[in-house]
Motif scaffolding. Structure first.
Motif, PDB file in Angstrom:
ATOM      1  N   GLU A 114       0.844  -1.191   0.000  1.00 20.94           N
ATOM      2  CA  GLU A 114       0.000   0.000   0.000  1.00 20.94           C
ATOM      3  C   GLU A 114       0.881   1.242   0.000  1.00 20.94           C
ATOM      4  OE1 GLU A 114      -2.621  -0.152   3.357  1.00 20.94           O
ATOM      5  OE2 GLU A 114      -3.657  -1.974   2.667  1.00 20.94           O
ATOM      6  N   ILE A 116       0.602   5.638   0.647  1.00 23.97           N
ATOM      7  CA  ILE A 116      -0.198   6.776   1.081  1.00 23.97           C
ATOM      8  C   ILE A 116       0.301   7.980   0.298  1.00 23.97           C
ATOM      9  CG2 ILE A 116      -0.865   8.225   3.038  1.00 23.97           C
ATOM     10  CD1 ILE A 116      -0.300   5.814   4.852  1.00 23.97           C
ATOM     11  N   LYS A 141      -3.885   5.053  -0.933  1.00 26.02           N
ATOM     12  CA  LYS A 141      -4.760   5.785  -0.010  1.00 26.02           C
ATOM     13  C   LYS A 141      -4.304   7.248  -0.006  1.00 26.02           C
ATOM     14  CE  LYS A 141      -5.470   1.832   3.095  1.00 26.02           C
ATOM     15  NZ  LYS A 141      -5.260   1.345   4.479  1.00 26.02           N
ATOM     16  N   TYR A 143      -4.105  11.183   1.463  1.00 22.70           N
ATOM     17  CA  TYR A 143      -4.147  11.937   2.712  1.00 22.70           C
ATOM     18  C   TYR A 143      -4.444  13.413   2.461  1.00 22.70           C
ATOM     19  CZ  TYR A 143       0.659  13.758   1.987  1.00 22.70           C
ATOM     20  OH  TYR A 143       1.776  14.400   1.501  1.00 22.70           O
ATOM     21  N   THR A 150      -4.298  12.293   8.841  1.00 24.69           N
ATOM     22  CA  THR A 150      -4.878  11.366   7.868  1.00 24.69           C
ATOM     23  C   THR A 150      -3.829  10.410   7.305  1.00 24.69           C
ATOM     24  OG1 THR A 150      -4.634  13.049   6.127  1.00 24.69           O
ATOM     25  CG2 THR A 150      -6.781  12.905   7.202  1.00 24.69           C
ATOM     26  N   ASN A 154      -4.255   6.174   7.885  1.00 21.82           N
ATOM     27  CA  ASN A 154      -4.187   5.259   6.733  1.00 21.82           C
ATOM     28  C   ASN A 154      -3.053   4.247   6.822  1.00 21.82           C
ATOM     29  OD1 ASN A 154      -6.384   5.936   4.925  1.00 21.82           O
ATOM     30  ND2 ASN A 154      -5.387   7.918   4.640  1.00 21.82           N
ATOM     31  N   THR A 159       1.812  -0.719   4.450  1.00 24.88           N
ATOM     32  CA  THR A 159       2.240   0.573   3.895  1.00 24.88           C
ATOM     33  C   THR A 159       3.735   0.549   3.583  1.00 24.88           C
ATOM     34  OG1 THR A 159       0.557   1.701   5.224  1.00 24.88           O
ATOM     35  CG2 THR A 159       2.268   3.064   4.212  1.00 24.88           C
TER      36      THR A 159
END
Length: 401
Positions: A114, A116, A141, A143, A150, A154, A159
């Motif tokens: 993942e 961010i 994801k 932010y 945020t 996430n 991540t």
């Protein structure tokens, strides 16, 4: 003479001096490096070829090439110059700025990972991360650039990367880079930033603690709107990962384009200083208009200014205008009536540009809140006469209702 010159150069601390005095060719007595084009590299013998390959394995930053796709002495000179400017472990070249974005993601992410990513990211980067990578089981994801909690919300064990664009594309939110790095380091997550707006003249991300720093060389590096290219400066931590990905993708900058970008870099400081000077004066002029919010770090008491000042030594020529108007057509008329601002994509050249950035062009922004009567216009402030630009804007602003 050559030896003493090189010794003096490495003693030079000034960014401006490095730009002017690196990449000389003393063999042919030229102030510029030679333009070397080749696909096949010829060796005196097989043992000569094998020795070069061994040297490349031992020192992959040394320019020991055995095939033209790996580069030539011309591209190597640009890599060395950018590495000095970035104060990075190494700098890779790509055929476009977006190529550097792709190389970043391809180097770090694998299926199941993942990332961010900043909500106000360049829209092609958004499409790549939000849609394309989904097919490879990589989840993006987004932010809120104005609320870094945020990022924390996430975070998961999957991540792998935090991807920043600073300031945000079109809406120009400045973020607290130190806080982002602190979050990433506490979880041992890689960090990348698109630093095209600032360039290493105003911000050195690798020195700050980022692992990867992207710059579109198409913009200010070139400065003349006649070449495309990208650079990816890296820390030692990610060097091997990026080296492998770079070798496998064939993302190479041509020697001709490298030469043009190097030529543009000689005047990067002079041009950016003038872009900044013009932009600050135009931002102040436009801020006097009640129906315009200028998205540029010039107001000393603003949050954006404080976050810009915390990390940057200067500001470039790209800004946004949030225009309040009852009539969208009047905003289009404002943009279309400008005489000294061209209408087209890209920026960073000598010329001024204006674009009405429609909501659909922002991508699927999660945290962008625009009212129905608010519109975003992006301006690139070029190197033209300041009074001509202000006069042009003044005349065209009359169309906004």
């Amino acid at each position: 003479h050559c030896q003493s010159y090189i010794s003096n150069l490495f003693m030079a601390k000034s960014f401006k001096t490095i730009l002017k005095q690196t990449s000389k060719d003393f063999k042919s007595r030229s102030v510029n490096p030679p333009l070397v084009r080749t696909s096949t590299m010829v060796f005196k013998s097989m043992s000569d070829l094998r020795q070069t390959q061994k040297k490349s394995l031992k020192n992959p930053r040394g320019g020991y090439f055995d095939y033209g796709r790996q580069g030539t002495s011309t591209t190597l000179e640009l890599e060395k110059l950018l590495t000095k400017l970035e104060e990075s472990y190494y700098t890779f070249l790509t055929p476009t700025g977006f190529g550097a974005v792709f190389l970043t993601l391809f180097s770090i992410l694998r299926p199941g990972d993942e990332l961010i990513i900043a909500d106000p990211v360049y829209s092609p980067t958004r499409n790549l991360t939000e849609k394309y990578l989904k097919d490879f089981q990589i989840l993006a994801k987004f932010y809120n650039p104005n609320d870094l909690s945020t990022i924390k919300k996430n975070l998961t064990k999957k991540t792998k990367l935090i991807y920043v664009e600073n300031p945000g594309s079109n809406t120009f939110e400045f973020q607290d880079l130190g806080k982002i790095l602190s979050i990433a380091k506490s979880k041992k997550i890689y960090t990348a930033i698109d630093n095209t707006w600032g360039t290493p003249y105003f911000l050195k991300p690798i020195k700050l603690g980022f692992d990867l720093s992207i710059v579109s060389g198409t913009k200010y590096y070139s400065g003349h709107s006649d070449v495309m290219g990208g650079s990816l400066a890296v820390s030692q931590r990610v060097f091997r990962r990026v080296l492998q990905a770079h070798n496998m993708t064939g993302l190479r900058l041509s020697p001709d384009d490298a030469y043009l970008i190097m030529r543009g870099l000689r005047t990067l400081d002079v041009r950016l200083d003038k872009h900044e000077e013009n932009s600050i004066k135009i931002a102040r002029f436009l801020s006097q208009k009640k129906n315009i919010e200028v998205l540029y770090p010039f107001k000393k008491n603003s949050k954006n200014y404080k976050l810009w000042k915390k990390y940057y030594s200067g500001s470039s020529g790209l800004m946004g205008l949030k225009i309040t108007s009852k009539n969208k057509k009047s905003v289009d008329k404002f943009v279309n009536s400008l005489k000294h601002f061209g209408h087209g994509y890209s920026w960073g050249g000598f010329e001024s540009l204006a674009l009405h950035q429609e909501i659909k062009e922002q991508g699927n922004r999660k945290y962008l809140k625009l009212r129905s009567n608010e519109y975003i216009v992006r301006l690139h402030i070029g190197l033209e006469d300041l009074e001509d630009l202000i006069r042009d804007l003044k005349n065209s602003l009359k169309h906004i209702r």
